[in-house]
Design a protein around this motif. Sequence first.
Motif, PDB file in Angstrom:
ATOM      1  N   UNK A   1      60.599  40.792-118.574  1.00 34.61           N
ATOM      2  CA  UNK A   1      59.303  40.400-119.153  1.00 34.61           C
ATOM      3  C   UNK A   1      58.290  41.525-118.924  1.00 34.61           C
ATOM      4  N   UNK A   2      57.661  41.986-119.981  1.00 33.14           N
ATOM      5  CA  UNK A   2      56.671  43.064-119.891  1.00 33.14           C
ATOM      6  C   UNK A   2      55.321  42.514-119.482  1.00 33.14           C
ATOM      7  N   UNK A   3      54.508  43.394-118.894  1.00 33.24           N
ATOM      8  CA  UNK A   3      53.139  43.019-118.509  1.00 33.24           C
ATOM      9  C   UNK A   3      52.175  43.556-119.560  1.00 33.24           C
ATOM     10  N   UNK A   4      51.562  42.662-120.265  1.00 33.32           N
ATOM     11  CA  UNK A   4      50.649  43.048-121.347  1.00 33.32           C
ATOM     12  C   UNK A   4      49.174  42.924-120.943  1.00 33.32           C
ATOM     13  N   UNK A   5      48.940  42.727-119.641  1.00 34.91           N
ATOM     14  CA  UNK A   5      47.564  42.517-119.181  1.00 34.91           C
ATOM     15  C   UNK A   5      46.660  43.680-119.575  1.00 34.91           C
ATOM     16  N   UNK A   6      47.212  44.876-119.520  1.00 29.29           N
ATOM     17  CA  UNK A   6      46.391  46.050-119.811  1.00 29.29           C
ATOM     18  C   UNK A   6      45.989  46.118-121.280  1.00 29.29           C
ATOM     19  N   UNK A   7      46.633  45.313-122.126  1.00 26.53           N
ATOM     20  CA  UNK A   7      46.277  45.315-123.551  1.00 26.53           C
ATOM     21  C   UNK A   7      45.216  44.272-123.885  1.00 26.53           C
ATOM     22  N   UNK A   8      44.838  43.492-122.903  1.00 28.42           N
ATOM     23  CA  UNK A   8      43.831  42.452-123.131  1.00 28.42           C
ATOM     24  C   UNK A   8      42.440  42.973-122.791  1.00 28.42           C
ATOM     25  N   UNK A   9      41.446  42.397-123.402  1.00 26.83           N
ATOM     26  CA  UNK A   9      40.035  42.727-123.123  1.00 26.83           C
ATOM     27  C   UNK A   9      39.507  41.727-122.099  1.00 26.83           C
ATOM     28  N   UNK A  10      39.852  41.930-120.866  1.00 23.37           N
ATOM     29  CA  UNK A  10      39.501  40.951-119.840  1.00 23.37           C
ATOM     30  C   UNK A  10      38.028  41.091-119.446  1.00 23.37           C
ATOM     31  N   UNK A  11      37.399  39.970-119.113  1.00 22.47           N
ATOM     32  CA  UNK A  11      35.975  40.015-118.750  1.00 22.47           C
ATOM     33  C   UNK A  11      35.731  40.760-117.455  1.00 22.47           C
ATOM     34  N   UNK A  12      34.584  41.433-117.388  1.00 24.76           N
ATOM     35  CA  UNK A  12      34.230  42.191-116.191  1.00 24.76           C
ATOM     36  C   UNK A  12      32.717  42.339-116.132  1.00 24.76           C
ATOM     37  N   UNK A  13      32.130  42.057-114.969  1.00 27.72           N
ATOM     38  CA  UNK A  13      30.679  42.206-114.807  1.00 27.72           C
ATOM     39  C   UNK A  13      30.331  42.354-113.335  1.00 27.72           C
ATOM     40  N   UNK A  14      29.222  43.021-113.075  1.00 26.96           N
ATOM     41  CA  UNK A  14      28.703  43.117-111.704  1.00 26.96           C
ATOM     42  C   UNK A  14      27.853  41.905-111.340  1.00 26.96           C
ATOM     43  N   UNK A  15      27.616  41.046-112.316  1.00 33.68           N
ATOM     44  CA  UNK A  15      26.815  39.838-112.062  1.00 33.68           C
ATOM     45  C   UNK A  15      27.694  38.849-111.284  1.00 33.68           C
ATOM     46  N   UNK A  16      27.349  38.561-110.027  1.00 39.00           N
ATOM     47  CA  UNK A  16      28.248  37.753-109.196  1.00 39.00           C
ATOM     48  C   UNK A  16      28.211  36.266-109.553  1.00 39.00           C
ATOM     49  N   UNK A  17      29.318  35.610-109.238  1.00 39.25           N
ATOM     50  CA  UNK A  17      29.395  34.178-109.501  1.00 39.25           C
ATOM     51  C   UNK A  17      28.428  33.416-108.598  1.00 39.25           C
ATOM     52  N   UNK A  18      28.360  33.814-107.356  1.00 39.75           N
ATOM     53  CA  UNK A  18      27.481  33.132-106.400  1.00 39.75           C
ATOM     54  C   UNK A  18      26.112  33.805-106.406  1.00 39.75           C
ATOM     55  N   UNK A  19      25.089  32.961-106.472  1.00 38.88           N
ATOM     56  CA  UNK A  19      23.742  33.496-106.531  1.00 38.88           C
ATOM     57  C   UNK A  19      23.266  34.089-105.224  1.00 38.88           C
ATOM     58  N   UNK A  20      23.654  33.461-104.107  1.00 40.25           N
ATOM     59  CA  UNK A  20      23.195  33.900-102.786  1.00 40.25           C
ATOM     60  C   UNK A  20      21.685  34.145-102.795  1.00 40.25           C
ATOM     61  N   UNK A  21      20.973  33.163-103.362  1.00 40.93           N
ATOM     62  CA  UNK A  21      19.528  33.319-103.586  1.00 40.93           C
ATOM     63  C   UNK A  21      18.736  33.571-102.309  1.00 40.93           C
ATOM     64  N   UNK A  22      18.980  32.822-101.221  1.00 38.42           N
ATOM     65  CA  UNK A  22      18.176  33.068-100.017  1.00 38.42           C
ATOM     66  C   UNK A  22      18.248  34.513 -99.534  1.00 38.42           C
ATOM     67  N   UNK A  23      19.378  35.176 -99.797  1.00 40.52           N
ATOM     68  CA  UNK A  23      19.545  36.563 -99.357  1.00 40.52           C
ATOM     69  C   UNK A  23      18.961  37.549-100.359  1.00 40.52           C
ATOM     70  N   UNK A  24      19.163  37.289-101.650  1.00 37.35           N
ATOM     71  CA  UNK A  24      18.800  38.260-102.672  1.00 37.35           C
ATOM     72  C   UNK A  24      17.331  38.166-103.094  1.00 37.35           C
ATOM     73  N   UNK A  25      16.744  36.955-103.054  1.00 33.22           N
ATOM     74  CA  UNK A  25      15.383  36.788-103.573  1.00 33.22           C
ATOM     75  C   UNK A  25      14.344  37.635-102.836  1.00 33.22           C
ATOM     76  N   UNK A  26      14.365  37.706-101.493  1.00 33.99           N
ATOM     77  CA  UNK A  26      13.348  38.538-100.819  1.00 33.99           C
ATOM     78  C   UNK A  26      13.391  39.998-101.262  1.00 33.99           C
ATOM     79  N   UNK A  27      14.596  40.525-101.501  1.00 30.05           N
ATOM     80  CA  UNK A  27      14.689  41.908-101.967  1.00 30.05           C
ATOM     81  C   UNK A  27      14.078  42.042-103.356  1.00 30.05           C
TER      82      UNK A  27
END
Length: 944
Positions: A1-27
Motif C-alpha cells: 500500500x502506497x502512502x499518498x499523504x504527500x499528495x493531499x493538501x492537508x490543513x496547516x496553521x500557526x493559529x493554535x487550537x487552545x486559546x490559552x487566553x489567561x496567558x496570551x491576553x496580557x501580552x
Amino acid sequence: MSDYKHTLNLPETDFPMRGMLPKREPARVARWQEMALYQRLRQERQGKELFVLHDGPPYANGSIHLGHALNKILKDIIVKSKSLAGYDAPYVPGWDCHGLPIEHKVETTHGKRLEPQRARELCREYAGEQIEDQRQGFIRLGVIGDWDNPYRTMDFVNEAGEIRALAEMVKGGYVFKGLKPVNWCFDCGSALAEAEVEYADKKSEAIDVAFPSGDDAKLAAAFGLTELSKPAAVVIWTTTPWTIPANQALNVHPEFNYALVDVGDRLLLLAEDLVESCLARFGLEGEVVATARGEALDLIEFRHPLYERASTVHLADYVTCDEGSTGIVHSSPTHGVDDFNTCRAYGLEFDDFISPVQGDGVYVDDLPMFGGMMIWKANPKIVAALDEVGALMAHKTITHSYMHCWRHKTPIIYRATAQWFVGMDVTARDGRTLREAALDGIEQTQFVPAWGKARLHSMIANRPDWCISRQRNWGVPIPFFLHKQTGELHPRTVELMEDVAKRVEVEGIDAWFNLDSAELLGDEAADFEKVTDTLDVWFDSGTTHYHVLRGSHPYGHTEGPIADLYLEGSDQHRGWFHSSLLTGTAVDGHPPYKGLLTHGFTVDEKGRKQSKSLGNVVAPQEVMDKLGADILRLWVSSTDYSGEMAVSDEILKRTADVYRRIRNTSRFLLANLNGFEPERDAVAFEDMLSLDQWVVDRAAQLQARIETAYEEYRFLEVYQQVHSFCSLELGGFYLDVIKDRQYTTQRDSLARRSAQTALYRVVEALARWVAPILSFTAEEIYENIPGKRADSVLLETYFEGLSTLAADATLGREFWSRVLEVKQAVNKCLEDARNAKQIKSGLAAEVTLYVDDALEATLAKLGDELRFVLLTSDVRLAPLAEGSAAEATELEGLKVSVVESAHTKCERCWHHRADVGSHPDHPDLCGRCITNLPDGPGETRHYA
C-alpha cells in the motif's frame, strides 16, 4: 500500500487550537500599548464622522467588580463597533473622585481630627491609588481608550470647570438658598442625594395620638353643632414618634368626610370611613354624633399633647384614608417635604419652623423632656410621655420599608436645613421652567431599552428641587460670598466665581478653602462671609459634559456639547442620567446626550443578587485568570443586558464552549488557507464554484445583519448570528462539504482556489465581526490570515470583499437552502444507520433519494457532485412512488434508503468506488484521485 499523504493538501496553521487566553491576553494588551493603538485609531479616523460615548465615571474606591466589568465591556463593544463602521469613536475613561466614601476611608485610616487641608491631601492620594488599580483592571479587560489621559473629577481643570458650570446655572437664576427638608444621614453628617437613598425593612413604633381641641366653639360650628357636649380631640397615626416634638400642624383632606365620635369620656375626630377600624384598634366603642367635610375644618386649632402650643388644621390633598390610619396626618414641617410645603403655603416663615433635631440625630439640649437624646432612643420615652398625659390611643411595633443610607445602611430622616438648591420650577431659559425644559429634552432622547423613557420622565416630573450642597471637606466648593447682614449673594457672584475657577485651575479646591476673602473682595471682605459647603458628587459627574466634552477633552464642540450616547446601569435614571440632564438643560437648554442605554445588574443563575455571604460572587479578576477576558466579554454579548444578567461558573463554562466553537471554526478556516496568497491565488466571484459563491453570499447577508445589530446595540443578536453561522452554515454544512475538494483536488486547481477564496473572504469578515466582542481572539485570527495586514484588526473597518448572488442565479439562495434541507434530512438517516450498525460512516454508504418531481429537478442540477454535498460514496435519485420501503423524512417529497457500499475504499479520498483496484499503477486509488495526483490532468468541479 502506497502512502499518498504527500499528495493531499492537508490543513496547516500557526493559529493554535487552545486559546490559552489567561496567558496570551496580557501580552496582547502590552502590544496594544506599545503600538499606541488608541492614538493610532484617532489618527486613522481623523476627519470621519464623530461618535462620542461619554463615560459615566465609576467611583474611585475599591477594585473593579463584575458590575464594573459589564459596564466597561458594553461601552468598549459599542466604541469598537462604531470604529468598525468607520466612525471616529474616541473613548475617554473617567473617574468620580470626591465625596464621603473616600473621606470616610481616610478618616478610618488616619483619624477623624485631621486638619481639613491634610484630609483633602490624603483623599486625593487615596483616590489616585484607587484609580490606578481600577485602570489596570479595565485595561486587562481589553478596553481600548485614552488610559494615559483620562478625566478625573479631582483634576484641577475639571474642578474649575465644575465651578464654571455652577456659575452658568447661577447666571440662569436656577440656584437659590433655602430651608427645606432634605434626606439626611447622621453617619454622613450631611444631606443625601435621592440616588444615595435605598429602602430596607425597619422596626418602628406605630402610635395613635390624640390632640385636644383648642377652639371648641369653632370645632362645634364646623360640625353644625351649637356646642360640644364633652372634651374633643383629633387623632393622628404615625410611625415616627420622634417627630411629635416638631409637630406644628394637622392635615385633613378637603374632600373627605370626617366624623365626631362619642366614645364616652370625650369626642374623637376621625375620618368617617375609618371610624370602625379605628375604634377597634383603640379598644373603644362609640357613636357618630356629627359629620363634616374636611374643608370645613380648615384653620381650626388643636393643642399639642406635650407642649403649650397650637397645632392648626391645614388642608392637603395628599392625605389618604389607608387602612390603619385615621385620615388625619400630623405635620412636622422640618421633617417632611409635603408638610413643609403645606405650612409654607399657609404662611409660615422660615423663622417659624421648629427644628429640634441636630445633624447627629440628637435633640437640641433645650428641648423640654427629650433634650440631648438621640431620636431613636427617645422614641419609647415619647410614647411613654404621651401615655402619661392620656394622649396615647394605641401603640404597636411594626416592620415596614424605610429610607436608609446606601453607604452606611442605617436609617435616615428628612431634616430641614439651610441648603443650596437648583430650582426645578424656576422660569428662566425661553420661558420654560427647568422641569419643563428637561421633560422636553427627554422627548428628544433615544432610549435603549424604550422603557427607560417613562422611568426618567416620571422621576423628573415628580422630583423636588435639587439640593446640591453638602457638608464635606473632600468636595468641590460652592464659592459664594454671602452678605453677613442680609444673607444675599454678592452682586458680582458670577464674576467672582470665574476668579475662583482660575485659581482652582492652578491650585485645586484648596485655592478656595485657603482663600483670604480680601484677595477678591478688598475692603468689602468684612461685610461678607465665605460659604464652606461643597457640591453634591452628582453635580461633579453631572457636569462633566460641560468641562470634559468641550473642555479638557474637546470633541469638536464649541458650546452646548451633546454626546451620542450615555450608558450606565438602570439605577442611573435617578443618578448620572438625571443630574446630567438637569445641568445640561440648565446650562445649554438641552440634554447633554442624544441617547441613553441602560443595562441591568448581575445576579446568579437563580436570580439572586451576588453577595459574599451567599458565596455566589463572580470576580472579574478570577474569571480573567482562569478563563480569560474574552470569555467574560463573550458572556456580556450573550446576555440580554436590558434586564438582570445571570452569571455563574456554570454559565461561564457554557460560554467557553461557544467560544471554542468560534475558535475552532476560525482555525479550520485559517488552516485550509495553507499556501494561499490572496493577491496571487484569489478567484473572482463570478468564476467561483456555486457552493463557494453561496457561502460568500451568506456571509454578506450576515454582515448586513451584524452591522444593523451593532448599530442598534443588539449585541445578543450579533452573538447568536455568529454562533449560528459557525455552527450551522459553516460547521454543519459548508466546511464539511469542501473538505474533500480542499484536500484531494490539485494544489492550484480552480476547485481548491475557489474554496480558499471563499474561506479567505469569510475569515476576513469574521475576524472583524467578532473584534468588538472577542478583541483578543479576533486579533489572533487576523494576524494568521494570509495577505497584507494592518497592524491590528481594531484599525480595520468592515470587510468589503463580500459579494452577493444575483437574484436570478440558477443555483441561487433558494436552491442552496433547499439542498441544505435535504442534507440535514439525509444526515439524520445516516446517523440512524450508524446507530443501527448498518454503516460505519457516511462515506461507507450509498443512498437512494426517493423524491418528488420538484425536488428531483432541484437535486439533479448537481449531477454526480450531489454525493460530495451529502458526504456519501454514491447517490441515486428515484421517483418518490418507488420508495414505499424507504425511510420517511420530515422533508415533504423525500424518502431515503441507506445501504453499505459494496465497493473498496480509496485510500486517498476514502470514498468507496467501483474502480478502486482497477488501476495497476495505483491499485489503492479511485480514478478521480489518480486524476488529482500532481502529475494528473486534474478534476473539474462545477458546483460543490
